[in-house]
Write a protein that holds these residues in place. Structure first.
Motif, mmCIF file in Angstrom:
data_model
loop_
_atom_site.group_PDB
_atom_site.id
_atom_site.type_symbol
_atom_site.label_atom_id
_atom_site.label_comp_id
_atom_site.label_asym_id
_atom_site.label_seq_id
_atom_site.Cartn_x
_atom_site.Cartn_y
_atom_site.Cartn_z
ATOM 1 N N HIS A 18 12.923 80.379 -0.595
ATOM 2 C CA HIS A 18 14.221 80.400 0.067
ATOM 3 C C HIS A 18 14.493 79.075 0.775
ATOM 4 C CE1 HIS A 18 17.575 83.002 1.525
ATOM 5 N NE2 HIS A 18 17.629 82.098 2.472
ATOM 6 N N ALA A 19 13.457 78.523 1.429
ATOM 7 C CA ALA A 19 13.626 77.249 2.126
ATOM 8 C C ALA A 19 14.001 76.143 1.150
ATOM 9 C CB ALA A 19 12.345 76.884 2.878
ATOM 10 N N VAL A 20 13.317 76.076 0.004
ATOM 11 C CA VAL A 20 13.618 75.056 -1.006
ATOM 12 C C VAL A 20 15.013 75.276 -1.579
ATOM 13 C CG1 VAL A 20 12.965 74.159 -3.271
ATOM 14 C CG2 VAL A 20 11.211 74.580 -1.535
ATOM 15 N N ALA A 21 15.366 76.538 -1.821
ATOM 16 C CA ALA A 21 16.699 76.835 -2.343
ATOM 17 C C ALA A 21 17.787 76.375 -1.374
ATOM 18 C CB ALA A 21 16.834 78.337 -2.607
ATOM 19 N N LEU A 22 17.561 76.581 -0.072
ATOM 20 C CA LEU A 22 18.546 76.143 0.914
ATOM 21 C C LEU A 22 18.667 74.627 0.941
ATOM 22 C CD1 LEU A 22 17.765 78.542 3.909
ATOM 23 C CD2 LEU A 22 19.768 78.589 2.406
ATOM 24 N N MET A 23 17.533 73.918 0.847
ATOM 25 C CA MET A 23 17.581 72.451 0.812
ATOM 26 C C MET A 23 18.488 71.977 -0.317
ATOM 27 S SD MET A 23 13.652 71.210 1.099
ATOM 28 C CE MET A 23 12.457 72.069 2.102
ATOM 29 N N LEU A 24 18.239 72.483 -1.510
ATOM 30 C CA LEU A 24 18.999 72.041 -2.668
ATOM 31 C C LEU A 24 20.450 72.491 -2.594
ATOM 32 C CD1 LEU A 24 16.386 72.658 -5.497
ATOM 33 C CD2 LEU A 24 17.122 70.471 -4.541
ATOM 34 N N ALA A 25 20.674 73.698 -2.103
ATOM 35 C CA ALA A 25 22.039 74.216 -2.038
ATOM 36 C C ALA A 25 22.923 73.366 -1.141
ATOM 37 C CB ALA A 25 22.028 75.657 -1.557
ATOM 38 N N VAL A 26 22.361 72.921 0.017
ATOM 39 C CA VAL A 26 23.155 72.062 0.899
ATOM 40 C C VAL A 26 23.330 70.683 0.284
ATOM 41 C CG1 VAL A 26 23.239 70.944 3.155
ATOM 42 C CG2 VAL A 26 22.540 73.305 2.985
ATOM 43 N N ALA A 27 22.256 70.110 -0.243
ATOM 44 C CA ALA A 27 22.345 68.775 -0.830
ATOM 45 C C ALA A 27 23.348 68.737 -1.973
ATOM 46 C CB ALA A 27 20.973 68.322 -1.321
ATOM 47 N N LYS A 28 23.398 69.819 -2.746
ATOM 48 C CA LYS A 28 24.297 69.877 -3.895
ATOM 49 C C LYS A 28 25.654 70.507 -3.572
ATOM 50 C CE LYS A 28 21.540 67.915 -6.754
ATOM 51 N NZ LYS A 28 21.876 66.558 -7.246
ATOM 52 N N GLN A 29 25.890 70.824 -2.301
ATOM 53 C CA GLN A 29 27.167 71.367 -1.835
ATOM 54 C C GLN A 29 27.562 72.653 -2.565
ATOM 55 O OE1 GLN A 29 30.371 68.632 -1.191
ATOM 56 N NE2 GLN A 29 28.994 66.947 -0.688
ATOM 57 N N LEU A 30 26.597 73.511 -2.803
ATOM 58 C CA LEU A 30 26.904 74.757 -3.483
ATOM 59 C C LEU A 30 27.759 75.680 -2.630
ATOM 60 C CD1 LEU A 30 23.552 75.576 -5.299
ATOM 61 C CD2 LEU A 30 25.482 74.175 -6.059
ATOM 62 N N GLY A 31 27.748 75.484 -1.324
ATOM 63 C CA GLY A 31 28.615 76.261 -0.462
ATOM 64 C C GLY A 31 30.076 75.863 -0.597
ATOM 65 N N THR A 32 30.321 74.658 -1.130
ATOM 66 C CA THR A 32 31.697 74.197 -1.362
ATOM 67 C C THR A 32 32.221 74.708 -2.692
ATOM 68 O OG1 THR A 32 31.354 72.186 -0.058
ATOM 69 C CG2 THR A 32 33.144 72.142 -1.662
ATOM 70 N N TRP A 33 31.381 74.645 -3.715
ATOM 71 C CA TRP A 33 31.815 75.007 -5.055
ATOM 72 C C TRP A 33 31.656 76.496 -5.291
ATOM 73 C CZ3 TRP A 33 28.621 70.306 -6.908
ATOM 74 C CH2 TRP A 33 29.368 69.142 -6.687
ATOM 75 N N THR A 34 32.505 77.249 -4.682
ATOM 76 C CA THR A 34 32.460 78.706 -4.766
ATOM 77 C C THR A 34 33.543 79.204 -5.724
ATOM 78 O OG1 THR A 34 34.038 78.940 -2.959
ATOM 79 C CG2 THR A 34 31.686 78.854 -2.365
ATOM 80 N N PRO A 35 33.494 80.479 -6.124
ATOM 81 C CA PRO A 35 34.586 81.018 -6.919
ATOM 82 C C PRO A 35 35.948 80.863 -6.233
ATOM 83 C CG PRO A 35 32.715 82.489 -7.022
ATOM 84 C CD PRO A 35 32.375 81.434 -6.013
ATOM 85 N N GLU A 36 35.977 81.000 -4.902
ATOM 86 C CA GLU A 36 37.242 80.843 -4.185
ATOM 87 C C GLU A 36 37.761 79.411 -4.308
ATOM 88 O OE1 GLU A 36 40.632 81.458 -2.113
ATOM 89 O OE2 GLU A 36 39.251 82.955 -2.956
#
Length: 202
Positions: free
Chosen positions: A18-36
């Motif tokens: 989970h920690a590694v997934a969070l690192m990559l998710a923030v670095a890759k801006q996955l919270g920005t690229w959402t279905p919405e």
């Protein structure tokens, strides 16, 4: 990656993943690229994720399965002797850790010694490209200082599974910042873990 003192052995890999997934998710801006985001007509080009440190040759095959230079700051004596063949781990003092880390991840349990170990002074020393990941406890970070550091670009982003108030207020500014990814204190949870926990644990 050597991670210490997770009370239940069967949670070690779940927490680490989970920690590694969070690192990559923030670095890759996955919270920005959402279905919405897509539903509003968003598309690539307006923003882009950060390349991971030493981004060459596919980050050297994902840094040979995450073996690319970890810095570790932990006073616990069991971490002073690392097994042969471990990932490249350098033991450093906290000031060096704060100043040199690209990703700074927190995994500690709370104590008087580490209360608000990441505070305004610490954030002022960090790289503007640094990303903070808190998978430990909310008390490890001065969240007022974190909110300011994120809002003014002092650090690049944060991924948080724990908060200064739990559950957090729904109008917390953290939830409106594009460089923050939040999960609701679930990092140690998955279907296999839940099946093995006694009723009421966690």
């Amino acid at each position: 990656m050597l991670v210490s003192s997770t009370p239940n052995d069967f949670r070690i890999f779940t927490v680490s993943e989970h920690a590694v997934a969070l690192m990559l998710a923030v670095a890759k801006q996955l919270g920005t690229w959402t279905p919405e985001f897509m539903r509003r007509g968003g598309w690539r080009g307006l923003t882009h994720g950060a390349a991971p440190p030493s981004a060459s040759s596919a980050s050297a095959a994902a840094a040979v399965a995450w073996r690319n230079g970890f810095r570790l700051g932990d006073p616990h004596p069991c971490l002073r002797s690392l097994p042969e063949g471990s990932a490249s781990v350098e033991l450093v003092d906290f000031s060096t850790l704060v100043e040199q880390s690209d990703f700074l991840t927190l995994h500690a349990t709370p104590s008087p010694d580490n209360h608000h170990i990441l505070n305004a002074a610490a954030f002022s020393k960090m790289k503007p490209s640094a990303i903070v990941v808190n998978t430990g406890r909310g008390s490890l970070i001065d969240y007022t200082a974190l909110r300011a550091a994120l809002a003014n670009g002092q650090i690049a982003g944060a991924a948080l599974d724990v908060f200064d108030q739990q559950p957090p207020k729904t109008d917390d500014p953290l939830f409106s910042l594009p460089n923050v990814l939040c999960t609701p204190h679930v990092l140690a949870m998955n279907d296999r873990v839940e099946d093995r926990l006694p009723s009421g644990v966690y």
